[in-house]
Design an enzyme around this catalytic site. Structure first.
Site, mmCIF file in Angstrom:
data_model
loop_
_atom_site.group_PDB
_atom_site.id
_atom_site.type_symbol
_atom_site.label_atom_id
_atom_site.label_comp_id
_atom_site.label_asym_id
_atom_site.label_seq_id
_atom_site.Cartn_x
_atom_site.Cartn_y
_atom_site.Cartn_z
ATOM 1 C CD GLU A 173 7.951 7.288 5.296
ATOM 2 O OE1 GLU A 173 7.040 6.566 5.645
ATOM 3 O OE2 GLU A 173 8.837 6.918 4.398
ATOM 4 C CG HIS A 208 0.924 2.361 5.336
ATOM 5 N ND1 HIS A 208 1.120 3.525 5.877
ATOM 6 C CD2 HIS A 208 2.168 1.728 5.175
ATOM 7 C CE1 HIS A 208 2.225 3.856 6.131
ATOM 8 N NE2 HIS A 208 2.904 2.712 5.684
ATOM 9 C CG ASN A 226 5.174 4.204 9.026
ATOM 10 O OD1 ASN A 226 4.891 5.327 10.072
ATOM 11 N ND2 ASN A 226 5.614 4.480 7.825
HETATM 12 P P1 FDA Z 1 1.972 -8.799 4.023
HETATM 13 O O1 FDA Z 1 1.794 -8.050 2.899
HETATM 14 O O2 FDA Z 1 3.381 -8.429 4.648
HETATM 15 O O3 FDA Z 1 2.507 -10.439 3.764
HETATM 16 C C1 FDA Z 1 1.772 -11.212 2.983
HETATM 17 C C2 FDA Z 1 2.228 -12.253 2.241
HETATM 18 O O4 FDA Z 1 1.479 -13.118 1.895
HETATM 19 C C3 FDA Z 1 3.186 -11.723 1.082
HETATM 20 O O5 FDA Z 1 4.230 -12.427 1.173
HETATM 21 C C4 FDA Z 1 2.407 -12.423 -0.093
HETATM 22 O O6 FDA Z 1 3.298 -12.505 -1.157
HETATM 23 C C5 FDA Z 1 1.667 -13.795 0.314
HETATM 24 N N1 FDA Z 1 0.498 -13.708 -0.181
HETATM 25 C C6 FDA Z 1 -0.495 -13.213 -0.569
HETATM 26 N N2 FDA Z 1 -1.499 -13.938 -0.991
HETATM 27 C C7 FDA Z 1 -1.033 -15.220 -1.131
HETATM 28 C C8 FDA Z 1 -1.822 -16.284 -1.586
HETATM 29 N N3 FDA Z 1 -3.098 -16.321 -2.160
HETATM 30 N N4 FDA Z 1 -0.924 -17.498 -1.660
HETATM 31 C C9 FDA Z 1 0.380 -17.480 -0.854
HETATM 32 N N5 FDA Z 1 1.062 -16.471 -0.535
HETATM 33 C C10 FDA Z 1 0.152 -15.159 -0.465
HETATM 34 N N6 FDA Z 1 4.729 -0.284 7.194
HETATM 35 C C11 FDA Z 1 5.740 0.082 8.382
HETATM 36 O O7 FDA Z 1 4.887 -0.201 9.679
HETATM 37 N N7 FDA Z 1 6.767 0.853 8.043
HETATM 38 C C12 FDA Z 1 7.117 1.057 7.106
HETATM 39 O O8 FDA Z 1 8.212 1.754 6.782
HETATM 40 C C13 FDA Z 1 6.448 0.599 5.902
HETATM 41 N N8 FDA Z 1 6.955 0.950 4.471
HETATM 42 C C14 FDA Z 1 6.603 0.283 3.367
HETATM 43 C C15 FDA Z 1 7.021 0.760 2.237
HETATM 44 C C16 FDA Z 1 6.628 0.006 1.192
HETATM 45 C C17 FDA Z 1 7.114 0.135 -0.041
HETATM 46 C C18 FDA Z 1 5.463 -0.896 1.268
HETATM 47 C C19 FDA Z 1 4.932 -1.502 -0.092
HETATM 48 C C20 FDA Z 1 4.731 -1.025 2.614
HETATM 49 C C21 FDA Z 1 5.161 -0.358 3.601
HETATM 50 N N9 FDA Z 1 4.817 -0.607 4.865
HETATM 51 C C22 FDA Z 1 5.337 -0.243 6.071
HETATM 52 C C23 FDA Z 1 3.521 -1.532 5.123
HETATM 53 C C24 FDA Z 1 3.924 -2.860 5.657
HETATM 54 O O9 FDA Z 1 4.895 -3.551 4.905
HETATM 55 C C25 FDA Z 1 2.726 -3.424 5.639
HETATM 56 O O10 FDA Z 1 1.703 -3.047 6.455
HETATM 57 C C26 FDA Z 1 2.867 -5.070 6.204
HETATM 58 O O11 FDA Z 1 3.819 -5.770 5.355
HETATM 59 C C27 FDA Z 1 1.490 -5.865 5.932
HETATM 60 O O12 FDA Z 1 1.963 -7.103 6.764
HETATM 61 P P2 FDA Z 1 0.877 -8.373 6.539
HETATM 62 O O13 FDA Z 1 1.153 -9.446 7.535
HETATM 63 O O14 FDA Z 1 -0.669 -7.866 6.649
HETATM 64 O O15 FDA Z 1 0.846 -8.936 5.286
#
Ligand code: FDA
Length: 504
Positions: A356, A442, A480
């Site tokens: 990217e 990721h 991503n």
């Molecule tokens: P995700 O992490 O989204 O959601 C999990 C949720 O569960 C969170 O809200 C968390 O608070 C909650 N949680 C966790 N444990 C818990 C508990 N015990 N009790 C209650 N709640 C709990 N991807 C992409 O495709 N394009 C992009 O441009 C980007 N860019 C990017 C930038 C940055 C800075 C980050 C940090 C990440 C990206 N990503 C990305 C990655 C992408 O955001 C990521 O892969 C997904 O959000 C993952 O989705 P999930 O459904 O797996 O969990």
């Protein structure tokens, strides 16, 4: 604590969780979502819900006393991070021994903080990574469904070519071209029409005001505006925020009981709840879902979970790097925080890379070209339960990232050679460092599809227990990941509702 029963509980509100809750709600199943973070909809004293990247405040970070931005320094100076009050902010950096992982906290999970890049993986690589999933079905039905629900849109190419806000990307494209590398436009969930209105001065600026990793005040079609809004619209789904699930156990009748701590925004526990359900969906992300299951297995709460729980974790080959441009090759003081191009060298058999072209919106000229490279690193980590801390520790060593660094290096060495440029060594902290090999955006895996679960995310050894999120994907997807997480969740929940939930 108080006890209650709901037919279905979804833990988390990220991609996998949001898809599952919507489809359960549409099927008429009363569904409770438990999210440890906040609902981000109330403006603070400055009139904004989120803070920007250049002057971060407590809203930026999940209980930190100093911000932990991915670029720690500039000219080796710690000018980027700020002291803040610990607070239930939107971006977390979870530290393991030799790897740190950025995750979103709040209603919408990662969608609140990510770059919005919405990429469907190359079909051949998807088939390599998830060989038991019917790819035809995914590419004909579930990827298009995910893209349409997520409101994926494309930048206007004419505008891209002329706007100052994407000069940084055009500069990087030209330099890649000189090395014989091709670039591709990357779709996004940020509303590009809104961005053009920002550029025209017609709407408040967000992507054009350095907002992204600490949340976007405008323009970003995060999950709270798409899947979760639709889920709430079914009238069957409710969301409890600042509710952190601590532990899971099962009762003799097969129902699950969750131990939940409700906290306030200062981190104080205000209530402890026991919530029982028939169907339990884990959507707490690769880290969150895996930790809950590793803990449940190794404390004896769910002893029949298999040895694959915790295994198969990877950082999607993430490596960040920066290049220093010649003084005449300016990248612009004005940069959109939303990426629009990627360098696509995935078909290079020696070192596949999808990089990217990342912005570095500093508000002044930096001459930096920044990249987040996604590489094909075969190394995997494993989560193990640490009794002393009651946490899942990640077994992953820094040298496991060497294949990823080498792949990124071979691509950016080519670009530097063709342009007589150099790396930047001042961006990743106080030492001389040109590749970030110690953090990722990721996280993938930990409860891999077909290993810790069956082919649809049903957890092996237990009925009515499901993993729905990035934990299912075995450590790498080559692009991503959120479109893949979303599409896979759509596929799985359709089957689960038809076979398990409605039939029950
Ligand atoms: P995700 O992490 O989204 O959601 C999990 C949720 O569960 C969170 O809200 C968390 O608070 C909650 N949680 C966790 N444990 C818990 C508990 N015990 N009790 C209650 N709640 C709990 N991807 C992409 O495709 N394009 C992009 O441009 C980007 N860019 C990017 C930038 C940055 C800075 C980050 C940090 C990440 C990206 N990503 C990305 C990655 C992408 O955001 C990521 O892969 C997904 O959000 C993952 O989705 P999930 O459904 O797996 O969990």
């Amino acid at each position: 604590g108080s006890g209650s029963f709901v037919p279905a509980v979804v833990i988390g509100t990220g991609y996998g969780a949001a898809v599952s809750a919507l489809r359960l709600g549409e099927a008429g199943i009363p569904t409770l979502m438990l999210e440890m973070g906040q609902l981000w909809n109330k403006p603070a004293d400055d009139g904004n819900v989120f803070c920007g990247m250049l002057k971060p405040d407590r809203r930026s970070s999940w209980f930190k006393s100093r911000t932990e931005a991915p670029l720690g320094s500039f000219l080796w100076l710690d000018v980027i991070n700020r002291d803040i009050d610990p607070y239930a902010g939107v971006l977390d950096k979870v530290h393991f021994d030799q790897m740190s992982v950025y995750v979103g906290r709040g209603v919408g999970g990662g969608s609140l903080v990510n770059g919005g890049m919405a990429v469907v993986p190359k079909r051949s690589y998807f088939e390599e990574v998830l060989p038991r999933v019917d790819a035809a079905e995914m590419y004909d039905r579930y990827f298009p469904r995910a893209n349409s629900m997520l409101k994926v849109n494309h930048i206007d190419k004419g505008w891209f070519e002329e706007t100052e806000w994407y000069k940084f990307a055009r500069v990087s494209r030209e330099q890649a071209g000189k090395a014989g590398l091709s670039t591709t436009f990357v779709p996004n969930v940020y509303d590009f029409d809104y961005m053009r209105r920002e550029a025209n001065g017609e709407s408040p600026k967000s992507a054009l005001a350095t907002e992204v990793i600490y949340g976007n005040n405008h323009g970003k079609q995060s999950l709270d505006k798409t899947y979760l809004a639709a889920a709430l619209g079914t009238g069957k789904v409710t969301i409890e925020t600042l509710h952190q699930v601590k532990a899971i156990h099962q009762q003799p009748d097969g129902s699950y009981v969750l131990s939940v701590d409700q906290i306030d925004t200062a981190g104080q526990t205000v209530a402890h709840k026991e919530i029982a359900c028939r169907h339990l969906f884990l959507g707490a992300g690769s880290l969150g879902s895996t930790e809950l299951l590793v803990r449940a297995r190794d404390t004896g709460a769910l002893p029949d979970l298999n040895a694959e729980v915790g295994a198969g974790w990877g950082p999607n080959g993430n490596i960040m790097t920066g290049r220093a441009n010649h003084v005449w090759n300016t990248t612009g003081a004005h940069q959109s925080s939303i990426p629009a191009l990627g360098i696509d060298d995935w078909d290079n058999p020696a070192a596949p890379v999808f990089a990217e072209i990342a912005p570095m919106p500093a508000g002044l000229e930096t001459w930096v070209s920044l990249y987040l490279a996604i590489t094909k690193n075969p190394e995997r980590g494993t989560f193990v339960y640490d009794k002393a801390t009651d946490r899942a520790a990640l077994r992953w060593t820094r040298d496991q990232n060497t294949p990823a660094v080498n792949a990124a290096k071979s691509l950016f060495d080519r670009i530097n050679k063709a342009n007589t440029t150099m790396y930047r060594y001042d961006l990743f902290g106080p030492q001389l460092k040109n590749f970030s090999d110690d953090f990722c955006y990721h996280p993938l895996g930990g409860c891999v599809l077909g290993k810790a679960t069956d082919g649809y995310g049903r957890v092996a050894g237990y009925r009515n227990l499901y993993v729905t999120d990035g934990a299912l994907i075995p450590g790498s997807i080559g692009v991503n990941p959120f479109v893949t997480i979303t599409a896979l969740a759509e596929r799985n929940i359709e089957r689960i509702i038809a076979e398990d939930v409605k039939a029950a």
